[in-house]
Design a protein around this motif. Structure first.
Motif, PDB file in Angstrom:
ATOM      1  N   TRP A   1      65.073  51.291  39.427  1.00 45.09           N
ATOM      2  CA  TRP A   1      64.309  52.404  39.984  1.00 45.09           C
ATOM      3  C   TRP A   1      65.010  53.684  39.561  1.00 45.09           C
ATOM      4  CZ3 TRP A   1      59.723  52.330  42.565  1.00 45.09           C
ATOM      5  CH2 TRP A   1      59.240  51.063  42.911  1.00 45.09           C
ATOM      6  N   THR A   2      64.282  54.581  38.907  1.00 47.14           N
ATOM      7  CA  THR A   2      64.840  55.839  38.425  1.00 47.14           C
ATOM      8  C   THR A   2      64.133  56.990  39.126  1.00 47.14           C
ATOM      9  OG1 THR A   2      65.279  54.849  36.275  1.00 47.14           O
ATOM     10  CG2 THR A   2      65.290  57.254  36.384  1.00 47.14           C
ATOM     11  N   TRP A   3      64.921  57.906  39.687  1.00 52.04           N
ATOM     12  CA  TRP A   3      64.380  59.067  40.390  1.00 52.04           C
ATOM     13  C   TRP A   3      64.950  60.330  39.769  1.00 52.04           C
ATOM     14  CZ3 TRP A   3      66.483  61.558  45.331  1.00 52.04           C
ATOM     15  CH2 TRP A   3      65.593  62.528  45.821  1.00 52.04           C
TER      16      TRP A   3
ATOM     17  N   PHE B   1      64.605  57.900  48.968  1.00 49.66           N
ATOM     18  CA  PHE B   1      65.704  58.529  48.251  1.00 49.66           C
ATOM     19  C   PHE B   1      65.816  59.965  48.752  1.00 49.66           C
ATOM     20  CE2 PHE B   1      64.530  54.993  45.742  1.00 49.66           C
ATOM     21  CZ  PHE B   1      65.486  54.744  44.762  1.00 49.66           C
ATOM     22  N   THR B   2      67.001  60.402  49.178  1.00 54.88           N
ATOM     23  CA  THR B   2      67.170  61.743  49.728  1.00 54.88           C
ATOM     24  C   THR B   2      68.427  62.398  49.168  1.00 54.88           C
ATOM     25  OG1 THR B   2      66.094  61.087  51.788  1.00 54.88           O
ATOM     26  CG2 THR B   2      67.400  63.094  51.850  1.00 54.88           C
TER      27      THR B   2
ATOM     28  N   ALA C   1      66.018  67.266  48.610  1.00 53.25           N
ATOM     29  CA  ALA C   1      64.900  66.613  47.931  1.00 53.25           C
ATOM     30  C   ALA C   1      64.746  65.231  48.550  1.00 53.25           C
ATOM     31  CB  ALA C   1      65.165  66.487  46.436  1.00 53.25           C
ATOM     32  N   SER C   2      63.505  64.736  48.571  1.00 49.74           N
ATOM     33  CA  SER C   2      63.268  63.420  49.148  1.00 49.74           C
ATOM     34  C   SER C   2      61.997  62.828  48.562  1.00 49.74           C
ATOM     35  CB  SER C   2      63.128  63.544  50.676  1.00 49.74           C
ATOM     36  OG  SER C   2      62.993  62.279  51.265  1.00 49.74           O
ATOM     37  N   GLU C   3      62.030  61.516  48.343  1.00 50.81           N
ATOM     38  CA  GLU C   3      60.840  60.801  47.884  1.00 50.81           C
ATOM     39  C   GLU C   3      60.941  59.349  48.330  1.00 50.81           C
ATOM     40  OE1 GLU C   3      58.097  60.194  43.894  1.00 50.81           O
ATOM     41  OE2 GLU C   3      59.880  61.428  43.793  1.00 50.81           O
ATOM     42  N   THR C   4      59.803  58.795  48.747  1.00 50.47           N
ATOM     43  CA  THR C   4      59.732  57.413  49.221  1.00 50.47           C
ATOM     44  C   THR C   4      58.947  56.577  48.223  1.00 50.47           C
ATOM     45  OG1 THR C   4      59.797  58.165  51.518  1.00 50.47           O
ATOM     46  CG2 THR C   4      58.987  55.933  51.141  1.00 50.47           C
ATOM     47  N   THR C   5      59.406  55.363  47.986  1.00 56.32           N
ATOM     48  CA  THR C   5      58.689  54.464  47.089  1.00 56.32           C
ATOM     49  C   THR C   5      57.299  54.192  47.668  1.00 56.32           C
ATOM     50  OG1 THR C   5      59.609  52.497  48.162  1.00 56.32           O
ATOM     51  CG2 THR C   5      60.796  53.363  46.255  1.00 56.32           C
TER      52      THR C   5
END
Length: 124
Positions: free
Chosen positions: A19-21, A106-107, A31-35
């Motif tokens: 998994w690449t962010w 991911f945060t 910054a934050s993103e959820t799968t």
């Protein structure tokens, strides 16, 4: 921001999900993103790579939380280096083979305004 998944099974052994962010922090340095799907596997390795032009400030923090709010990195993503590649490798026994079976968030915190970098999460 983008969160992508690739699977490497070219060696005919255990497939590795990567998994690449790629992130850019907001004005607050976060910054934050959820799968968009549940992630199943065992955390093998995490690599953080600050951008070469606008890297996060020193001692920026990475957490990867499961749906129960537990950090699958066990706190080892905190106080990341602002230059070069900072890596949490397989040799860290507290996170070695941490099981995942949920969506992950991911945060980034304390990264500085409009800073960039990449996080790679390897699972088997």
């Amino acid at each position: 921001m983008t969160l992508t998944k690739t699977v490497d099974d070219r060696h005919g052994k255990v497939p590795v999900a990567l998994w690449t962010w790629a992130f850019t922090t907001d004005g607050s340095g976060n910054a934050s993103e959820t799968t968009d799907q549940e992630i199943f596997g065992l955390v093998q390795r995490v690599v953080t790579k600050p951008d070469s032009v606008v890297p996060p400030t020193a001692n920026w923090d990475l957490t990867i939380l499961d749906e129960d709010g537990a950090d699958v990195l066990g706190g080892h993503g905190l106080d990341r280096d602002s230059g070069g590649i900072g890596a949490v490798e397989q040799c860290v026994p507290e996170i070695l083979l941490c099981a995942c079976a949920s969506k992950l968030t991911f945060t980034i915190a304390n990264g500085g305004s409009a800073k960039k970098g990449t996080v790679r999460l390897y699972l088997v």
